[in-house]
Scaffold this motif. Sequence first.
Motif, PDB file in Angstrom:
ATOM      1  N   LEU A   1      -4.349  18.013 -18.940  1.00  0.00           N
ATOM      2  CA  LEU A   1      -4.440  18.058 -17.480  1.00  0.00           C
ATOM      3  C   LEU A   1      -4.836  19.461 -17.050  1.00  0.00           C
ATOM      4  N   GLY A   2      -5.985  19.570 -16.385  1.00  0.00           N
ATOM      5  CA  GLY A   2      -6.390  20.861 -15.857  1.00  0.00           C
ATOM      6  C   GLY A   2      -5.731  21.132 -14.512  1.00  0.00           C
ATOM      7  N   GLU A   3      -5.506  20.068 -13.753  1.00  0.00           N
ATOM      8  CA  GLU A   3      -4.826  20.145 -12.465  1.00  0.00           C
ATOM      9  C   GLU A   3      -4.018  18.871 -12.272  1.00  0.00           C
ATOM     10  N   PRO A   4      -3.030  18.881 -11.375  1.00  0.00           N
ATOM     11  CA  PRO A   4      -2.155  17.715 -11.235  1.00  0.00           C
ATOM     12  C   PRO A   4      -2.888  16.408 -10.957  1.00  0.00           C
ATOM     13  N   ALA A   5      -3.938  16.440 -10.134  1.00  0.00           N
ATOM     14  CA  ALA A   5      -4.639  15.212  -9.774  1.00  0.00           C
ATOM     15  C   ALA A   5      -5.358  14.567 -10.956  1.00  0.00           C
ATOM     16  N   ASP A   6      -5.520  15.302 -12.062  1.00  0.00           N
ATOM     17  CA  ASP A   6      -6.158  14.740 -13.249  1.00  0.00           C
ATOM     18  C   ASP A   6      -5.344  13.593 -13.842  1.00  0.00           C
ATOM     19  N   VAL A   7      -4.080  13.480 -13.448  1.00  0.00           N
ATOM     20  CA  VAL A   7      -3.223  12.440 -14.006  1.00  0.00           C
ATOM     21  C   VAL A   7      -3.487  11.071 -13.381  1.00  0.00           C
ATOM     22  N   LEU A   8      -4.250  11.037 -12.288  1.00  0.00           N
ATOM     23  CA  LEU A   8      -4.537   9.770 -11.608  1.00  0.00           C
ATOM     24  C   LEU A   8      -5.617   8.978 -12.345  1.00  0.00           C
ATOM     25  N   PRO A   9      -5.555   7.650 -12.282  1.00  0.00           N
ATOM     26  CA  PRO A   9      -6.560   6.834 -12.975  1.00  0.00           C
ATOM     27  C   PRO A   9      -7.923   6.913 -12.298  1.00  0.00           C
ATOM     28  N   GLY A  10      -8.971   6.666 -13.094  1.00  0.00           N
ATOM     29  CA  GLY A  10     -10.323   6.600 -12.557  1.00  0.00           C
ATOM     30  C   GLY A  10     -10.944   7.928 -12.191  1.00  0.00           C
ATOM     31  N   ARG A  11     -10.450   9.023 -12.733  1.00  0.00           N
ATOM     32  CA  ARG A  11     -10.966  10.338 -12.329  1.00  0.00           C
ATOM     33  C   ARG A  11     -12.431  10.547 -12.751  1.00  0.00           C
ATOM     34  N   TYR A  12     -12.870   9.874 -13.802  1.00  0.00           N
ATOM     35  CA  TYR A  12     -14.254  10.036 -14.271  1.00  0.00           C
ATOM     36  C   TYR A  12     -15.109   8.820 -13.943  1.00  0.00           C
ATOM     37  N   ALA A  13     -14.551   7.858 -13.213  1.00  0.00           N
ATOM     38  CA  ALA A  13     -15.303   6.630 -12.925  1.00  0.00           C
ATOM     39  C   ALA A  13     -16.469   6.921 -11.992  1.00  0.00           C
TER      40      ALA A  13
ATOM     41  N   THR B   1       0.832  -1.202   0.000  1.00  0.00           N
ATOM     42  CA  THR B   1       0.000   0.000   0.000  1.00  0.00           C
ATOM     43  C   THR B   1       0.865   1.249   0.000  1.00  0.00           C
ATOM     44  N   THR B   2       1.924   1.234   0.803  1.00  0.00           N
ATOM     45  CA  THR B   2       2.809   2.383   0.866  1.00  0.00           C
ATOM     46  C   THR B   2       3.466   2.654  -0.481  1.00  0.00           C
ATOM     47  N   ARG B   3       3.928   1.580  -1.141  1.00  0.00           N
ATOM     48  CA  ARG B   3       4.557   1.754  -2.446  1.00  0.00           C
ATOM     49  C   ARG B   3       3.568   2.313  -3.468  1.00  0.00           C
ATOM     50  N   GLU B   4       2.324   1.833  -3.414  1.00  0.00           N
ATOM     51  CA  GLU B   4       1.312   2.334  -4.336  1.00  0.00           C
ATOM     52  C   GLU B   4       1.028   3.808  -4.078  1.00  0.00           C
ATOM     53  N   ASP B   5       0.901   4.168  -2.796  1.00  0.00           N
ATOM     54  CA  ASP B   5       0.668   5.566  -2.449  1.00  0.00           C
ATOM     55  C   ASP B   5       1.837   6.444  -2.890  1.00  0.00           C
ATOM     56  N   GLU B   6       3.052   5.931  -2.709  1.00  0.00           N
ATOM     57  CA  GLU B   6       4.220   6.697  -3.121  1.00  0.00           C
ATOM     58  C   GLU B   6       4.254   6.885  -4.631  1.00  0.00           C
ATOM     59  N   ALA B   7       3.873   5.835  -5.369  1.00  0.00           N
ATOM     60  CA  ALA B   7       3.857   5.929  -6.821  1.00  0.00           C
ATOM     61  C   ALA B   7       2.827   6.959  -7.290  1.00  0.00           C
ATOM     62  N   ARG B   8       1.665   6.961  -6.649  1.00  0.00           N
ATOM     63  CA  ARG B   8       0.632   7.942  -7.008  1.00  0.00           C
ATOM     64  C   ARG B   8       1.089   9.355  -6.668  1.00  0.00           C
ATOM     65  N   ALA B   9       1.710   9.520  -5.500  1.00  0.00           N
ATOM     66  CA  ALA B   9       2.205  10.840  -5.106  1.00  0.00           C
ATOM     67  C   ALA B   9       3.295  11.319  -6.058  1.00  0.00           C
ATOM     68  N   ASP B  10       4.165  10.394  -6.477  1.00  0.00           N
ATOM     69  CA  ASP B  10       5.224  10.752  -7.427  1.00  0.00           C
ATOM     70  C   ASP B  10       4.628  11.187  -8.757  1.00  0.00           C
ATOM     71  N   LEU B  11       3.607  10.467  -9.230  1.00  0.00           N
ATOM     72  CA  LEU B  11       2.972  10.815 -10.499  1.00  0.00           C
ATOM     73  C   LEU B  11       2.305  12.177 -10.422  1.00  0.00           C
ATOM     74  N   VAL B  12       1.594  12.439  -9.318  1.00  0.00           N
ATOM     75  CA  VAL B  12       0.938  13.742  -9.144  1.00  0.00           C
ATOM     76  C   VAL B  12       1.987  14.854  -9.038  1.00  0.00           C
ATOM     77  N   GLY B  13       3.113  14.568  -8.358  1.00  0.00           N
ATOM     78  CA  GLY B  13       4.179  15.554  -8.249  1.00  0.00           C
ATOM     79  C   GLY B  13       4.751  15.928  -9.594  1.00  0.00           C
ATOM     80  N   ARG B  14       4.964  14.930 -10.455  1.00  0.00           N
ATOM     81  CA  ARG B  14       5.486  15.222 -11.789  1.00  0.00           C
ATOM     82  C   ARG B  14       4.450  15.950 -12.640  1.00  0.00           C
ATOM     83  N   ALA B  15       3.165  15.608 -12.438  1.00  0.00           N
ATOM     84  CA  ALA B  15       2.108  16.316 -13.156  1.00  0.00           C
ATOM     85  C   ALA B  15       2.043  17.776 -12.724  1.00  0.00           C
ATOM     86  N   ALA B  16       2.307  18.027 -11.433  1.00  0.00           N
ATOM     87  CA  ALA B  16       2.322  19.412 -10.944  1.00  0.00           C
ATOM     88  C   ALA B  16       3.422  20.221 -11.633  1.00  0.00           C
TER      89      ALA B  16
END
Length: 326
Positions: A314-326, A278-293
């Motif tokens: 991308l309108g905002e950094p969090a748009d890079v995460l999967p499932g944003r329109y789910a 879980t920690t690795r997944e959270d870190e990967a998501r945070a890294d992706l959002v950081g690069r999107a920022a």
Amino acid sequence: MGWFSKVLLPGRLRTGPTALLPARPDQKTLLAVAQLADPEATTDGDDIIAGGSRIQPPIELTGDILAKLGVPDEDTLWACRVAAEGPLPVDFFDKSLAEGIAYRLGGWSLCQGEPLDPAEDGGDPLVFLPAVPEPEEILPVLGGLLGLVEAVDAERWPEGELVDGVVHVPVRGGRVADVYVGDALVLTVEQGHRIPPVARTRWPYLTEIAVARVSPVDRTGETKAEDAGSVESAAETAGDADTHAEDTHAEDAHAEDAHAEDAHAEDAHAEGAVDGGTTREDEARADLVGRAAVAVTLANGLRGIAADSRGFQLGEPADVLPGRYA
């Protein structure tokens, strides 16, 4: 029945590109997602036209068809096939369109018979620019976005020049024009890319654009540390085996206690593995959002367009995460 035939459907879907979605999307949602890749996307009856590709309306797929398609552990999915209107779209846009739809709606992407989960690879955020910016233009915008460095790694970047905590490497050969290296991130600026649909509305007079890619710096130190840890672990195991040979009688006397301790250790290990994953997944998501920022900041500062690796804006950094329109 055309491609709706149960006999022909699996083969037609395998050729793709197709987005396999967990819930039936309405046309308004599909259009909103498609317009992230092509702002001029529009409806055509039940279909959606985007970037020279036609997104067909969703149809329901049940377990038997999904099994033929090689999609595991799914009872029902909704398939939206993407078909090129004419010759193959520029840079296989139909494939990236299907992947982007699946990414934002939490589904699978199917192309040439292989179902993939696009959420497993978010890719590198991009910035579309009308031309390669001069260092004097981009360095003030970068600031400390890439992480500050104190010296140039001459072995890796022999042509690098340290400017305000960022290593600038002027390549000017082939497609890569410039590289900007920080402590945590690397920005690679490439020239001569065909203009994608998301940028055509902004710069209709251009046929080629520049693309800046935000990627992580290689972390070779972590790999070495893991290797060292494996060697130490092996040495400890060998030492434990010797101790076990010497103290067999003592271990027999305390067999029940040892068994209880082993069971406790296994439970702790399992809990740690889950927490670690879980920690690795959270870190990967945070890294992706950081690069999107970083991409969004650069796009705002250079009047470009921030996008994900598949060309969806991308309108905002969090748009890079999967499932944003789910």
